[in-house]
Motif scaffolding. Sequence first.
Motif, PDB file in Angstrom:
ATOM      1  N   GLY A 299       0.786  -1.219   0.000  1.00  0.00           N
ATOM      2  CA  GLY A 299       0.000   0.000   0.000  1.00  0.00           C
ATOM      3  C   GLY A 299       0.819   1.270   0.000  1.00  0.00           C
ATOM      4  O   GLY A 299       0.303   2.341  -0.222  1.00  0.00           O
ATOM      5  N   ILE A 300       2.108   1.149   0.251  1.00  0.00           N
ATOM      6  CA  ILE A 300       2.927   2.353   0.369  1.00  0.00           C
ATOM      7  C   ILE A 300       3.406   2.774  -0.999  1.00  0.00           C
ATOM      8  O   ILE A 300       4.004   1.992  -1.725  1.00  0.00           O
ATOM      9  CB  ILE A 300       4.112   2.108   1.314  1.00  0.00           C
TER      10      ILE A 300
ATOM     11  N   TYR B 184      -3.972  -0.546   5.797  1.00  0.00           N
ATOM     12  CA  TYR B 184      -4.275   0.683   6.538  1.00  0.00           C
ATOM     13  C   TYR B 184      -3.402   0.802   7.780  1.00  0.00           C
ATOM     14  O   TYR B 184      -2.959   1.900   8.125  1.00  0.00           O
ATOM     15  CB  TYR B 184      -5.747   0.720   6.946  1.00  0.00           C
ATOM     16  N   GLY B 187      -0.265   2.228   6.852  1.00  0.00           N
ATOM     17  CA  GLY B 187      -0.433   3.656   6.593  1.00  0.00           C
ATOM     18  C   GLY B 187      -0.484   4.451   7.889  1.00  0.00           C
ATOM     19  O   GLY B 187       0.132   5.508   8.012  1.00  0.00           O
ATOM     20  N   ASP B 190       2.741   5.222   9.592  1.00  0.00           N
ATOM     21  CA  ASP B 190       3.557   6.262   8.974  1.00  0.00           C
ATOM     22  C   ASP B 190       3.166   7.666   9.422  1.00  0.00           C
ATOM     23  O   ASP B 190       3.839   8.631   9.093  1.00  0.00           O
ATOM     24  CB  ASP B 190       3.447   6.184   7.443  1.00  0.00           C
ATOM     25  N   ILE B 218      -3.594   9.407   5.814  1.00  0.00           N
ATOM     26  CA  ILE B 218      -3.661   8.066   5.206  1.00  0.00           C
ATOM     27  C   ILE B 218      -4.443   8.088   3.892  1.00  0.00           C
ATOM     28  O   ILE B 218      -4.729   7.043   3.323  1.00  0.00           O
ATOM     29  CB  ILE B 218      -4.248   6.999   6.163  1.00  0.00           C
ATOM     30  N   THR B 221      -3.276   5.835   1.117  1.00  0.00           N
ATOM     31  CA  THR B 221      -3.616   4.426   1.350  1.00  0.00           C
ATOM     32  C   THR B 221      -5.076   4.159   1.036  1.00  0.00           C
ATOM     33  O   THR B 221      -5.423   3.153   0.421  1.00  0.00           O
ATOM     34  CB  THR B 221      -3.336   4.057   2.818  1.00  0.00           C
ATOM     35  N   TYR B 301      -0.453  13.926  -0.358  1.00  0.00           N
ATOM     36  CA  TYR B 301       0.799  13.182  -0.288  1.00  0.00           C
ATOM     37  C   TYR B 301       1.801  13.958   0.547  1.00  0.00           C
ATOM     38  O   TYR B 301       2.034  15.137   0.312  1.00  0.00           O
ATOM     39  CB  TYR B 301       1.377  12.949  -1.689  1.00  0.00           C
TER      40      TYR B 301
END
Lengths: 302, 306
Positions: A299-300, B184, B187, B190, B218, B221, B301
Motif C-alpha cells: 500500500g505504500i 491501513y 499507513g 507512517d 492516510i 492508502t 501526499y
Amino acid sequence: MTWNAACSWLRAGLMALVSVLWIAPLVWMVATSFKPQDEVTTGEFRLLPDEPSRMAQFGYENYYAGREHFVGADGIERAGYEGVLTSDNVHFILYLRNTLIVALLGVSGMVISSAIAAYGFSRVQWPGRNTVFMCVLATTMIPFPAIMIPSYFLFKSFGWIGTLAPLWVPALFGNAFNIFLLRQFFMQIPNELSEAARIDGLSHWGIFWRIILPLSRPALVVVALFHTMFVWNDFLGPLIYLNHQETFTLALGLQFYQAQHGGTPWNLLMAACTLVALPLLVLFVLSQRTFIEGIASTGIKG
Amino acid sequence: MNGSRRTSSVVGNGVATGLLWISPWVVGFAVFMLVPIVMAAYFSLCEFDGLRRPVYIGFDNFRTMLSDPTFWKVLKNTTIYAAFSLPLGAVLAILFAIALNAPIPGRTLWRALIFVPTLVPMVATAMIWMWVFNADYGLLNAVLSWPCSLFGCRPPSWLQDAHWTMPAMIILSLWPIGHPVVIYLAGLQDVPTVLYEAARIDGANAWQRLWNVTLPLISPTIFYNIVMGIIFVWQVFAIPQIMLRGGGPQQNVYFFSMYLYDVAFTFQRFGYACTLSWVQLLIILSFTAFAFQLSRRVVHYQGGTP
C-alpha cells in the motif's frame, strides 16, 4: 484504574468480540467437520457433537474412512457415506499434487522473472524507464475476464486446454504487481553496494545475482507467498482451462466435490473445506511476519 | 532522487540494457495480455461459436447488448454490489485499523484473527458461508434466532429469498477485510505522532484528530485500496458462482463476470461475450480514471505529489 486504562480495555473487549465474530465461520467449519452426519442438521445450535468423546472417531470417518450404514440419533437407519479422502470419484490427493505442481513451477518463474524486470526498472538507468513502468502498473487494471475468452482460444491453439500449462506458463513472465513490489524493495538498497561491485568487475547480471537477490530475500518470499495464495485461490482459470478431473486443482476439485454431493452432507463438505484451507493456514503461521509485512508494503506508494 | 549522479557512475546503462532486463515481462505481456485483448476486440465484432471461423458482423453485438435485459440486470446488480461493499468495506477497514493501531491488550491476537479469513480459498469461503447462511441449520440464523424471537420475527432465508441474496453477498464481501486492514495499519504507522501531540495541544478532540490529521495523512492508502477495490469488485465471480449459480432467486446476485462466463462457456456465444468483456474493461478503466481525477483534489501526499 485510570480512565485511559479503562478505555483501552473497553476497546480490547470490543476488538475481541469482533475477532470472535470474524473467526466464527471457521470455527463452525471445523466443528461441523467433526460431527456425525445426523447431528449436523438437528436445528439445535451446538459446537460439539452429542458425544464429545467420540469426536476423534467422527473426524476420522468424515475426513478419511467414511462410514458403514448407521442408526441415527432418531433411531432411523441411514445409508453410510464415504470419507473425503477415500471417496471413489473425487481424489483430493491428486488435486493437491496438481496444485503443488502449478504453485511450484509458477512461483519459481514468477519470482525470478519479476525480480529481473524489477531490476531493470530500479537498478538500470535508461531514458523512458518511468514512463514504461507506469504502463506496467496500468496493466494491473486489466481484469482477467476481459482476456479469458481469447486466452482460451490461444491456449487451445497451443494444445494446452486440459493441461496445467495455462495455469503456470504465464507466470514465468512475471506480473506487474510483483514487479512493483520488488522494485520498491530494490530501490531501497544503497547504490554504493552495486558501485563497489561494479568496480570489482561485476556485470549487471553479477550484481543482480550476487548482491540484489541475496539482500532481497524477504521481498522474494513475499512474492512467492502471494503467488502461492493466488494459485490456491484461482477458480476461474482452472474452471475454463481444465476439462477432466485428473488435472483439477484443489479449488476446482472442491467445487466438483460439492457438485457431486448436491451440497447437503455439510460435515463432509466442511471437512473438505478444512483440508483445502489448511495448507495455507499452516503456511501463514510459519511465515506470519513476512506475510503481514509484505501485504503492508503493497500500500505504500514509492 | 539523485538520478544524474547514478547515471554517470554506473556503466552498461541505456535503453538497450533496460529493455533487455524487462524483456521477459514484455514478451509475457505481449503474448498473454496484448494479443488476447486485440483478439477480444476483433471477436467482439464477430459472430463466433468457437467451432466455425468468426464471422464479421460489425457492431451487431453492441446493439444486441443494449437490448439485452440480462445485460442491464447484471450491470445493475454489480453496481449495487459495488456501491455497498466498497464504501462499507473501506469504513470498516479504517475503523478496525485505527482500533488495532492503538496499544490495546491482545492486539497481536486480534490482528491475526481478523486476518485469517483472507487466507481461506474463495471456493472454500463460498461453501463455508453457504453453511453459515443456511436458513434452518446455519450459524448466522442460530445466532439471530434469539433477537428475532424477542421481536417476534423469523430470521431470513438468506440464499433462498430474493430480498436477502444481495445483503448476504455484501456481508460476505466484508469477511476478508483483514487484507485492507493490514495495509491501513501500515499507513497509520507512517503518521508522525508529533502531529497528534500538536493537535492535542491545539485542543482538537478525538473526532477532529481523526478528521483533520489521520484521514488526510492516510488518504494515499485509502486511495490505493479504493482503486484496488474497484478493480476487484467488478470481477467478482467465484463466490456468487458457487453459492448461487445463475444469480439465485430473481437473478438478484447475477454479476457481470458470471454472465460473461455463461455467455461464453455455457451458451457458446464467444463474440458477444467478448463484447461484454470489453465493456467490463471500459467500466473498470473509467471508474479508475475517475478515482484518479478525484484523488488530485482529495488525496494528500506527504512531501508533495509523487
